[in-house]
Design a protein around this motif. Sequence first.
Motif, PDB file in Angstrom:
ATOM      1  N   UNK A 234     -50.920  26.748  11.167  1.00 24.23           N
ATOM      2  CA  UNK A 234     -50.224  27.505  12.278  1.00 24.23           C
ATOM      3  C   UNK A 234     -49.951  28.817  11.057  1.00 24.23           C
ATOM      4  N   UNK A 235     -50.252  29.295  10.883  1.00 26.09           N
ATOM      5  CA  UNK A 235     -49.550  30.254   9.553  1.00 26.09           C
ATOM      6  C   UNK A 235     -48.873  31.055  10.659  1.00 26.09           C
ATOM      7  N   UNK A 236     -47.760  31.425  10.329  1.00 25.43           N
ATOM      8  CA  UNK A 236     -47.008  32.293  10.900  1.00 25.43           C
ATOM      9  C   UNK A 236     -46.110  33.410  10.060  1.00 25.43           C
ATOM     10  N   UNK A 237     -46.271  34.869  11.071  1.00 26.76           N
ATOM     11  CA  UNK A 237     -45.770  35.452   9.739  1.00 26.76           C
ATOM     12  C   UNK A 237     -44.141  36.217  10.621  1.00 26.76           C
ATOM     13  N   UNK A 238     -43.447  36.324   9.784  1.00 32.29           N
ATOM     14  CA  UNK A 238     -41.712  37.119  10.559  1.00 32.29           C
ATOM     15  C   UNK A 238     -41.562  38.187   9.529  1.00 32.29           C
ATOM     16  N   UNK A 239     -41.592  39.076  10.240  1.00 35.62           N
ATOM     17  CA  UNK A 239     -41.539  41.230   9.061  1.00 35.62           C
ATOM     18  C   UNK A 239     -39.699  40.410   8.972  1.00 35.62           C
ATOM     19  N   UNK A 240     -39.668  41.387   7.567  1.00 36.95           N
ATOM     20  CA  UNK A 240     -38.402  40.996   7.009  1.00 36.95           C
ATOM     21  C   UNK A 240     -37.953  42.560   6.929  1.00 36.95           C
ATOM     22  N   UNK A 241     -38.230  42.988   6.570  1.00 36.15           N
ATOM     23  CA  UNK A 241     -38.557  44.445   6.137  1.00 36.15           C
ATOM     24  C   UNK A 241     -39.410  45.297   6.090  1.00 36.15           C
TER      25      UNK A 241
ATOM     26  N   UNK B 247     -40.248  39.537  14.909  1.00 36.21           N
ATOM     27  CA  UNK B 247     -41.162  39.072  15.606  1.00 36.21           C
ATOM     28  C   UNK B 247     -42.307  37.784  15.204  1.00 36.21           C
ATOM     29  N   UNK B 248     -41.834  37.128  15.608  1.00 34.26           N
ATOM     30  CA  UNK B 248     -43.293  35.849  14.975  1.00 34.26           C
ATOM     31  C   UNK B 248     -44.353  36.212  15.486  1.00 34.26           C
ATOM     32  N   UNK B 249     -45.886  36.045  14.748  1.00 34.19           N
ATOM     33  CA  UNK B 249     -46.841  36.451  14.618  1.00 34.19           C
ATOM     34  C   UNK B 249     -47.519  35.110  14.516  1.00 34.19           C
ATOM     35  N   UNK B 250     -48.438  34.620  14.665  1.00 27.76           N
ATOM     36  CA  UNK B 250     -49.232  33.470  14.169  1.00 27.76           C
ATOM     37  C   UNK B 250     -49.983  34.421  13.827  1.00 27.76           C
ATOM     38  N   UNK B 251     -51.145  33.897  12.399  1.00 30.48           N
ATOM     39  CA  UNK B 251     -52.363  34.760  11.916  1.00 30.48           C
ATOM     40  C   UNK B 251     -53.556  33.834  11.886  1.00 30.48           C
ATOM     41  N   UNK B 252     -54.817  33.954  12.112  1.00 37.18           N
ATOM     42  CA  UNK B 252     -55.882  33.187  11.887  1.00 37.18           C
ATOM     43  C   UNK B 252     -56.453  33.383  10.633  1.00 37.18           C
TER      44      UNK B 252
ATOM     45  N   UNK C 268     -46.419  26.206   9.867  1.00 34.99           N
ATOM     46  CA  UNK C 268     -46.099  24.897  11.383  1.00 34.99           C
ATOM     47  C   UNK C 268     -46.896  23.628  11.360  1.00 34.99           C
ATOM     48  N   UNK C 269     -46.900  23.035  10.374  1.00 39.68           N
ATOM     49  CA  UNK C 269     -47.743  22.079  10.954  1.00 39.68           C
ATOM     50  C   UNK C 269     -47.785  20.560  12.511  1.00 39.68           C
ATOM     51  N   UNK C 270     -48.372  20.834  13.543  1.00 43.74           N
ATOM     52  CA  UNK C 270     -48.527  20.435  14.591  1.00 43.74           C
ATOM     53  C   UNK C 270     -48.428  18.317  13.866  1.00 43.74           C
TER      54      UNK C 270
END
Length: 182
Positions: free
Chosen positions: A126-133, A153-158, A180-182
């Motif tokens: 599950x690839x997530x992006x959290x913008x910092x800047x 914000x925490x966004x999973x992207x496909x 994240x690996x479930x």
Amino acid sequence: MNTKAPFDFKYLDAINVSKIVENLKTFTLEEWNKVPIRQNRFAAHKHTFSLPIIWDINSLKTNTKGKLNEYNYNKLEFNLIENKLIKIYQEHYGKGEIFRVLLAKLKPLQQIPPHIDGGKSLGIVKRTHIPLVTNEDILFTVGNTTKNLKEGEIWEINNQNPHSVQNNSKEERVHLIIDYLP
């Protein structure tokens, strides 16, 4: 591996990243340039810089957990948000582990062209992006959806759909990318 899944973005939550952003400012250009393999190997990332936190290129090929870069981990103070992130991921995906963590900086007035992340490993995490800047002139597109992601914000992207980033500003854009690996 996934083929086209029925979503582009999934919003998970938001966290306070102010201390992480403050720590981010202490990294030098030399530190950002220390591991150029991602931008050198993948044409889509040629206008980026990367800082490995829990990441190495071999983990992408072998589907193993990324190597801990203790210096970057401690300097960023990733531990300040790690437990909260794990809790959020467990709420959405069940038990698992943070598999890889990378800081990615996109240069001003540049883009990451449309691409699909390859390899078995990137198709199952599950690839997530959290913008910092970030700012309002930075647009992230996945599939047919374009968004302006906000700090923390925490966004999973496909990542199995074509995705790209357009930095239309004179400022750098920095995201924390977490697998994240479930």
